[in-house]
Design an enzyme around this catalytic site. Structure first.
Site, PDB file in Angstrom:
ATOM      1  N   HIS A 267     -15.639  11.255   9.174  1.00  0.00           N
ATOM      2  CA  HIS A 267     -14.123  10.626   9.060  1.00  0.00           C
ATOM      3  C   HIS A 267     -13.550  11.275   7.691  1.00  0.00           C
ATOM      4  O   HIS A 267     -13.819  10.852   6.593  1.00  0.00           O
ATOM      5  CB  HIS A 267     -14.176   9.090   8.897  1.00  0.00           C
ATOM      6  CG  HIS A 267     -12.634   8.571   9.140  1.00  0.00           C
ATOM      7  ND1 HIS A 267     -12.399   7.445   9.354  1.00  0.00           N
ATOM      8  CD2 HIS A 267     -11.413   9.285   8.842  1.00  0.00           C
ATOM      9  CE1 HIS A 267     -11.262   7.193   9.526  1.00  0.00           C
ATOM     10  NE2 HIS A 267     -10.330   8.115   8.979  1.00  0.00           N
TER      11      HIS A 267
ATOM     12  N   ARG B  26      -4.017  14.947   7.605  1.00  0.00           N
ATOM     13  CA  ARG B  26      -3.874  13.880   7.243  1.00  0.00           C
ATOM     14  C   ARG B  26      -3.209  12.958   8.150  1.00  0.00           C
ATOM     15  O   ARG B  26      -2.233  13.188   8.802  1.00  0.00           O
ATOM     16  CB  ARG B  26      -2.845  14.132   6.003  1.00  0.00           C
ATOM     17  CG  ARG B  26      -2.510  13.078   5.065  1.00  0.00           C
ATOM     18  CD  ARG B  26      -1.675  13.335   3.848  1.00  0.00           C
ATOM     19  NE  ARG B  26      -0.946  12.593   3.571  1.00  0.00           N
ATOM     20  CZ  ARG B  26       0.409  12.549   3.234  1.00  0.00           C
ATOM     21  NH1 ARG B  26       0.867  13.695   3.608  1.00  0.00           N
ATOM     22  NH2 ARG B  26       1.081  11.498   2.793  1.00  0.00           N
ATOM     23  N   ALA B  27      -3.749  11.905   8.336  1.00  0.00           N
ATOM     24  CA  ALA B  27      -3.665  10.761   9.162  1.00  0.00           C
ATOM     25  C   ALA B  27      -2.093  10.154   9.191  1.00  0.00           C
ATOM     26  O   ALA B  27      -1.330   9.980  10.260  1.00  0.00           O
ATOM     27  CB  ALA B  27      -4.554   9.700   9.652  1.00  0.00           C
ATOM     28  N   SER B  28      -1.975   9.776   8.059  1.00  0.00           N
ATOM     29  CA  SER B  28      -0.607   9.196   7.632  1.00  0.00           C
ATOM     30  C   SER B  28       0.660  10.225   7.748  1.00  0.00           C
ATOM     31  O   SER B  28       1.658   9.569   8.080  1.00  0.00           O
ATOM     32  CB  SER B  28      -0.680   8.631   6.259  1.00  0.00           C
ATOM     33  OG  SER B  28      -0.647   9.573   5.383  1.00  0.00           O
TER      34      SER B  28
ATOM     35  N   HIS C 272      -6.649   6.254  15.939  1.00  0.00           N
ATOM     36  CA  HIS C 272      -6.206   6.396  14.526  1.00  0.00           C
ATOM     37  C   HIS C 272      -4.606   6.199  14.190  1.00  0.00           C
ATOM     38  O   HIS C 272      -3.993   7.195  14.828  1.00  0.00           O
ATOM     39  CB  HIS C 272      -6.690   7.415  13.671  1.00  0.00           C
ATOM     40  CG  HIS C 272      -6.763   7.531  12.265  1.00  0.00           C
ATOM     41  ND1 HIS C 272      -5.667   7.021  11.340  1.00  0.00           N
ATOM     42  CD2 HIS C 272      -7.728   7.815  11.241  1.00  0.00           C
ATOM     43  CE1 HIS C 272      -6.545   7.040  10.055  1.00  0.00           C
ATOM     44  NE2 HIS C 272      -7.526   7.515  10.174  1.00  0.00           N
TER      45      HIS C 272
ATOM     46  N   TYR D  42      -3.651   0.281   9.614  1.00  0.00           N
ATOM     47  CA  TYR D  42      -4.955   0.637   9.948  1.00  0.00           C
ATOM     48  C   TYR D  42      -5.670  -0.283  10.645  1.00  0.00           C
ATOM     49  O   TYR D  42      -6.426  -0.139  11.726  1.00  0.00           O
ATOM     50  CB  TYR D  42      -5.552   1.584   8.732  1.00  0.00           C
ATOM     51  CG  TYR D  42      -4.940   2.885   8.516  1.00  0.00           C
ATOM     52  CD1 TYR D  42      -3.628   3.227   8.890  1.00  0.00           C
ATOM     53  CD2 TYR D  42      -5.578   3.827   7.977  1.00  0.00           C
ATOM     54  CE1 TYR D  42      -2.978   4.472   8.518  1.00  0.00           C
ATOM     55  CE2 TYR D  42      -5.143   5.141   7.719  1.00  0.00           C
ATOM     56  CZ  TYR D  42      -3.946   5.379   8.048  1.00  0.00           C
ATOM     57  OH  TYR D  42      -3.466   6.779   7.538  1.00  0.00           O
TER      58      TYR D  42
ATOM     59  N   GLU E  80     -14.104   8.780   4.852  1.00  0.00           N
ATOM     60  CA  GLU E  80     -12.812   8.908   4.757  1.00  0.00           C
ATOM     61  C   GLU E  80     -12.412   9.360   3.382  1.00  0.00           C
ATOM     62  O   GLU E  80     -11.107   9.018   2.942  1.00  0.00           O
ATOM     63  CB  GLU E  80     -11.891   7.578   5.172  1.00  0.00           C
ATOM     64  CG  GLU E  80     -10.354   8.144   5.511  1.00  0.00           C
ATOM     65  CD  GLU E  80      -9.464   6.637   6.323  1.00  0.00           C
ATOM     66  OE1 GLU E  80     -10.052   5.420   5.901  1.00  0.00           O
ATOM     67  OE2 GLU E  80      -8.475   6.829   6.880  1.00  0.00           O
TER      68      GLU E  80
ATOM     69  N   ARG F  31      -8.679   5.598  -3.593  1.00  0.00           N
ATOM     70  CA  ARG F  31      -9.302   6.693  -4.524  1.00  0.00           C
ATOM     71  C   ARG F  31      -9.980   6.304  -5.738  1.00  0.00           C
ATOM     72  O   ARG F  31     -10.500   7.119  -6.191  1.00  0.00           O
ATOM     73  CB  ARG F  31      -7.822   7.311  -4.966  1.00  0.00           C
ATOM     74  CG  ARG F  31      -6.945   7.825  -3.927  1.00  0.00           C
ATOM     75  CD  ARG F  31      -5.643   8.710  -4.523  1.00  0.00           C
ATOM     76  NE  ARG F  31      -4.392   8.338  -3.605  1.00  0.00           N
ATOM     77  CZ  ARG F  31      -3.378   8.774  -4.070  1.00  0.00           C
ATOM     78  NH1 ARG F  31      -3.328   9.676  -5.088  1.00  0.00           N
ATOM     79  NH2 ARG F  31      -2.195   8.663  -3.111  1.00  0.00           N
TER      80      ARG F  31
HETATM   81 ZN   LIG Z   1      -8.655   8.144   8.561  1.00  0.00          ZN
END
Ligand SMILES: [Zn+2]
Length: 375
Positions: A6, A82-84, A189, A205, A295, A301
């Site tokens: 991921h 990038r998922a978002s 996702h 999420y 991830e 972060r």
């Molecule tokens: Zn993700």
């Protein structure tokens, strides 16, 4: 070998966002067809080309994903856009297709530049209210032409309003048939949230992970598709913590025991950012159904002041669990990922690549401060 199932390209060069901004601006410009008013560049079938050089790609990864792979001792990351930023709610199906094509092409370039470090997973061109079978073409292109080994599937293309049928609805079946034919799994996702009630990575999420599991529990999807495979990320949302509730619900609803229900079809990753949570996950969910994942970079972060280490350094938690056997670790770190993403086996050999650690000059690693966007 340690396979991280991921990872997203959260550090993509700015040319990607420039293209996207132009695409969105063009949507508001009724005078021209969308996609044609982007930045300068040769116009292709999906608008102007991305203005991103190989050197920019290298720089975007050296100080981020590659640095963390080296520091944490992981080998290969299953890497997706990038998922978002998928933001399937923006524009229409054509908007989503053009954006997905560019994002997937960029992942392909990453995997071509660093074949020992990354294997690709594609974004699907979903759009609210549009039948998911419109995604089949891009899935086929991504797998057959770009060498991708899976896809990210958004159960809520509306971005937090849940206007689509459940994942067990027959409208998804044509896409599932293609996934089975290509032998690729999907990570469930969602993308960004346009509902102010749901913070993207903190609520939307995890809600989606939990929601998808309950959908799978209540229907006969895996009787119809015995070979269909989903990864529910972020440790399965609330599922492991509430395993007793789900077992009880399954029993009340005359459903199969959970271990049987998920055995060949539903897998969780280890993107849980504290030791107690990872221990719970690994005590509750059968080890054959858990894949190592972190991830990184971007979901969370920072450094945990309680441990002095990055929250998303998930290998560190697993390595602290004394009761895991060597056989468990082998499954968790490598074998389960190869079973769930079998196309990986043709791309990534067993055992660590000779000289891999030295492939990237150590002196380069610190020089590039990649700009990390939120996951
Ligand atoms: Zn993700």
């Amino acid at each position: 070998m340690i396979i991280d199932c991921h990872g997203h390209y959260t550090t993509a060069p700015k040319g990607l966002q420039v293209w996207r901004d132009a695409q969105i601006a063009a949507l508001k410009d009724a005078t021209g067809p969308q996609g044609t008013a982007g930045p300068k560049g040769p116009a292709g079938p999906n608008g102007p080309a991305l203005q991103i050089t190989d050197e920019e790609i290298r720089q975007s990864l050296e100080g981020a994903q590659l640095k963390f792979q080296r520091e944490r001792g992981t080998d290969v990351t299953i890497f997706s856009p990038r998922a978002s930023a998928m933001a399937h709610h923006v524009g229409d199906a054509t908007t989503s297709l053009h954006w997905s094509e560019h994002c997937n092409d960029l992942i392909h370039r990453v995997c071509t530049l660093y074949p020992d470090n990354f294997v690709g997973v594609c974004q699907l061109p979903q759009s609210p209210g549009v039948p998911p079978d419109t995604c089949i073409g891009e899935l086929e292109r991504s797998v057959n032409e770009l060498g991708m080994i899976g896809c990210n599937l958004n159960p809520d293309p509306s971005g937090g309003h849940w206007t689509s049928p459940p994942l067990t609805d027959r409208c998804w079946y044509p896409l599932y048939e293609k996934m089975v034919e290509l032998d690729v799994p999907a990570m469930v996702h969602v993308s960004s949230s346009c509902n102010a009630n749901f913070h993207a990575t903190g609520a939307h999420y995890l809600n989606a992970d939990t929601t998808a599991f309950m959908q799978f529990l209540t229907a006969d999807l895996f009787k119809d598709f015995p070979a269909l495979r989903f990864i529910i990320p972020h440790g399965g949302g609330a599922v492991p913590y509430h395993w007793g509730r789900y077992r009880g619900l399954a029993q009340d609803m005359k459903r199969p025991p959970l271990a049987d229900l998920i055995r060949h079809n539903v897998f969780f990753d280890t993107c849980v950012y504290h030791l107690a949570g990872i221990e719970l996950l690994l005590k509750i969910v059968p080890i054959d159904n858990v894949l190592f994942g972190s991830e990184m970079v971007g979901a969370v972060r920072g450094i945990d002041p309680e441990t002095g280490h990055y929250f998303d350094d998930t290998r560190r938690y697993i390595d602290q669990i004394a009761w895991l056997t060597d056989a468990d670790r082998q499954k968790l770190y490598e074998d389960n990922a190869r079973r769930v993403y079998p196309r990986m086996n043709a791309l990534v050999g067993r055992g660590r690549q000779a000289g891999q650690a030295g492939q990237v000059g150590a002196g380069q690693a610190g020089r590039h401060e990649a700009h990390v966007r939120s996951e």
